[in-house]
Design an enzyme around this catalytic site. Structure first.
Site, PDB file in Angstrom:
ATOM      1  N   ARG A  48       0.830  -1.189   0.000  1.00  0.00           N
ATOM      2  CA  ARG A  48       0.000   0.000   0.000  1.00  0.00           C
ATOM      3  C   ARG A  48       0.873   1.250   0.000  1.00  0.00           C
ATOM      4  O   ARG A  48       0.594   2.212  -0.686  1.00  0.00           O
ATOM      5  CB  ARG A  48      -0.904  -0.002   1.238  1.00  0.00           C
ATOM      6  N   GLU A 193      -6.014  -6.950  18.514  1.00  0.00           N
ATOM      7  CA  GLU A 193      -6.050  -5.798  17.600  1.00  0.00           C
ATOM      8  C   GLU A 193      -6.542  -4.564  18.347  1.00  0.00           C
ATOM      9  O   GLU A 193      -7.213  -4.668  19.378  1.00  0.00           O
ATOM     10  CB  GLU A 193      -7.044  -6.081  16.467  1.00  0.00           C
ATOM     11  N   LYS A 208     -14.263 -18.887  10.683  1.00  0.00           N
ATOM     12  CA  LYS A 208     -13.476 -20.113  10.519  1.00  0.00           C
ATOM     13  C   LYS A 208     -14.373 -21.344  10.631  1.00  0.00           C
ATOM     14  O   LYS A 208     -14.184 -22.337   9.919  1.00  0.00           O
ATOM     15  CB  LYS A 208     -12.363 -20.139  11.557  1.00  0.00           C
TER      16      LYS A 208
END
Lengths: 435, 435
Positions: A48, A193, A208
């Site tokens: 990016r 996070e 998942k």
């Protein structure tokens, strides 16, 4: 080696996992090439931000900032999509597949939300889509389900699929500290996070579980059709109860299939799991999956569920599989058979339950509660009273005999309406997986 | 399905495993065929005794008593060798491979003793040799090592690879009974063979360790170059010590590779394993393998290590892989690279140790023992004295700091020579696998 065919690989996204893949392929290239009988060239990558410093050295000529240019580069046979998300990642994936390339991915959300479209694009254009890294990091659980256990029908699959939650639960258990404190530390240490909701509220695990369900049963179950609960309401009272009663609390994905009716039930919820079970002893950021097949019996798979290296290990294994296939003509792989199993409504899932609720510390409360549970036909197995941090209150812990979600939900609602009940009851499942 | 290509499979040996393979393929044929896009025909089988009753129904026209006729039948593409042993089984295997067929086997002794010759015959004639069922029953550990973890070098692999031994050890631990009593019961229940020596003396585990070593390191280590010890001398004194010190005793195969010098060390021995380790909690007939890769970290694989169904699950998975390969042109698979790692002499293997010895119950004995150990430069970590069943004797349990096999063996020899030492010391390894 000079007569080895060349296979060009491109990587979209040089974040943590992308750098891991680049690093470990560079390091073990000779071994991989000799095993494959092919030259494995990391031809180009996209990032990016071209100015950002990275831990791997990539020649400037190989680096760009346009992932679509990588996906469409006609010289590449294999594209790794490691940018994440479900928008640009999807476009890149489909663009590469439509050119007949093989795409390797670690993107569980993308597989979960757009699996059928992606798989169909791969089939239609003669490429493949690999996603071993999307579930349970470096553990080859997808390969086990697709290939190693192909003779089986799977009555039960359950597992710990989110390292962040398992890390938090392990530390709460070992250190006796509260959820908010451990979460804060987990963030500081990089185990959670900045926005932790996807992990701690169970959605990452649900993604998942959806992938495992497809692989095991050929049926896509969207996460919104699952029962999904997170770990944010757990307290030390729950942890302590678990310890005293020889349980661990784990955020478990549970995929059950009734082998007579073929009905599936998929749930994600914090669960009391007997310490006699191997997965109750899988701690910290480790993941673990128990797979019970009707031929093989129970098998278990344990390892690091995330992180640069573990995920890179799975991505590289997929790249090697992809190259081996390419060299042999790239014909389609055996795929799960579409089965479209019926889905049990979450409210029909059966199990035993644990409630914790704060109540007024006064006579007659237990009788009121017992009257509510018996009206919902929920049979109480045990009651414990403990001190509550709240003044004039007591903490009650109830466990039930076999019941189902519908009855339990009615019970929770009715209990919340009682004057004597001070907080919404916390609900845990109690695993009753027989040996 | 009528335009599906036909793949004919023959089975040499309809014993326990052969019947399991026949039964489960017959039962799930439609699913397997639809997944493969091929018809899977169990064309014929051979048995030793045509008159014997079997639990599966096989048409008379498909049954014979000549395995070589199956191996050489030009209509078969795949032959399963399930007769065991290393003589006739070898002839059959080589005969089928020389005709370009693929052979699927559960025969660990054959792979271990004749692997190079067999693999080379497969390569030379364009067939394949599959042997997932030879190690750890239904657990797809071979697939994990060959494919799922291909990005890794393996510093340590250790595991419980023999269900009979693990069953005996689990029952000794749970019931407090002696080895001979549990062995007798295990035989009566079919958990141990009539002639149990291969299992309980460690050779079966060593065969499997040899196969794992080849797959992980491309190096054949014959069992005679390993340190191999069995479980026959263990007593309740050892089990009790383990319990009190938070260990389990497991018969472990340990394959270590020094990632700097590439030197390998392979051992099989009863070992004290901390209960904090997942494999210490793998009990009864279950097997478990811990694989530490330099990229993926530690991964674990657990499941039933033997038995009709678990083994059949692995054999069928190999048959399906073999058919998928056939349909794609049957080109060679990526194989372990021959590495010929140097082999550490067993006597250089380092570790901590546990001794148990019966001594005369009189003053000065400990001093004599300490003098022997210090002469061999073995440093004692702990000493415990316990009652001995022998009159006038005491049982001593010593543990050591880090030492090596050579020093320990010298110590055992020298201790045995002391007048005060009444029996040959029992020696256990203490696993010191750091997290």
């Amino acid at each position: 080696m000079n007569d080895f065919p060349i296979v060009n690989v491109g990587i979209c996204g040089l974040g943590t996992v992308g750098q891991g893949v680049w690093k470990h392929i560079s390091r073990s290239r000779a071994k991989l090439e000799s095993r494959l009988g092919a030259r494995l060239v990391l031809k180009r990558a996209s990032v990016r931000d071209l100015t950002k410093k990275r831990s791997v050295r990539v020649a400037k000529s190989r680096l760009g900032d346009d992932p679509m240019a990588v996906a469409k580069d006609p010289e590449l046979q294999i594209v790794c999509e490691l940018i994440g998300g479900t928008t640009l990642a999807k476009d890149i994936t489909l663009a590469a597949l439509r050119m007949g390339k093989t795409v390797v991915s670690a993107n569980k959300a993308l597989v979960c939300e757009h699996g059928p479209e992606i798989f169909s694009a791969a089939r239609q254009h003669g490429g493949h889509y690999f996603f071993e890294a999307s579930v349970a990091g470096g553990i080859p659980i997808i390969k086990a389900l697709r290939e190693g256990l192909v003779a089986n029908r799977f009555g039960r699959i359950y597992g710990i699929l989110n390292g962040t939650c398992n890390y938090i639960l392990t530390r709460m258990e070992r250190e006796g500290l509260s959820y908010p404190i451990i979460l804060k530390e987990a963030k500081a240490l990089g185990y959670a996070e900045g926005n932790e909701a996807l992990d701690v509220e169970g959605w990452d695990t649900a993604h998942k579980a959806s992938i495992l369900t497809y692989l095991a049963h050929g049926t896509w179950v969207p996460v919104k059709s699952m029962l999904v609960e997170g770990i944010t309401e757990l307290t030390q009272a729950d942890i302590q109860y678990a310890r005293e009663n020889d349980y661990a609390i784990k955020l478990l994905a549970v995929i059950q299939r009734d082998l007579k009716t073929d009905a599936l039930a998929v749930s994600v919820a914090p669960t009391l799991l007997s310490r006699a079970k191997v997965l109750a002893n899988v701690n910290k950021v480790y993941n673990g999956v128990s797979v019970t097949g009707d031929v093989v019996g129970e098998t278990l798979y344990i390892g690091l569920g995330a992180g640069q290296d573990a995920t890179a290990s799975a991505v590289i294994s997929d790249i090697v599989d992809a190259i081996a296939l390419l060299l042999r003509g790239n014909a389609p792989l055996p795929e799960p058979i579409e089965q479209n199993c019926p889905l049990n409504k979450p409210e029909l899932i059966e199990g035993s339950y644990y409630f914790r609720l704060d109540v007024k510390d006064e006579p007659g409360v237990l009788a009121k509660i017992a009257s509510v549970t018996s009206k919902s036909k929920v049979s109480i197995a045990s009651v414990q009273q403990r001190p509550s941090p709240r003044k004039g209150a007591a903490s009650l812990i109830l466990t039930t005999h076999l019941s189902n979600e519908k009855a339990i939900r009615a019970t929770v609602t009715n209990l919340s309406r009682l004057d004597a009940v001070l907080t919404a009851p916390l609900l845990l499942r109690i695993a009753s997986f027989d040996d």
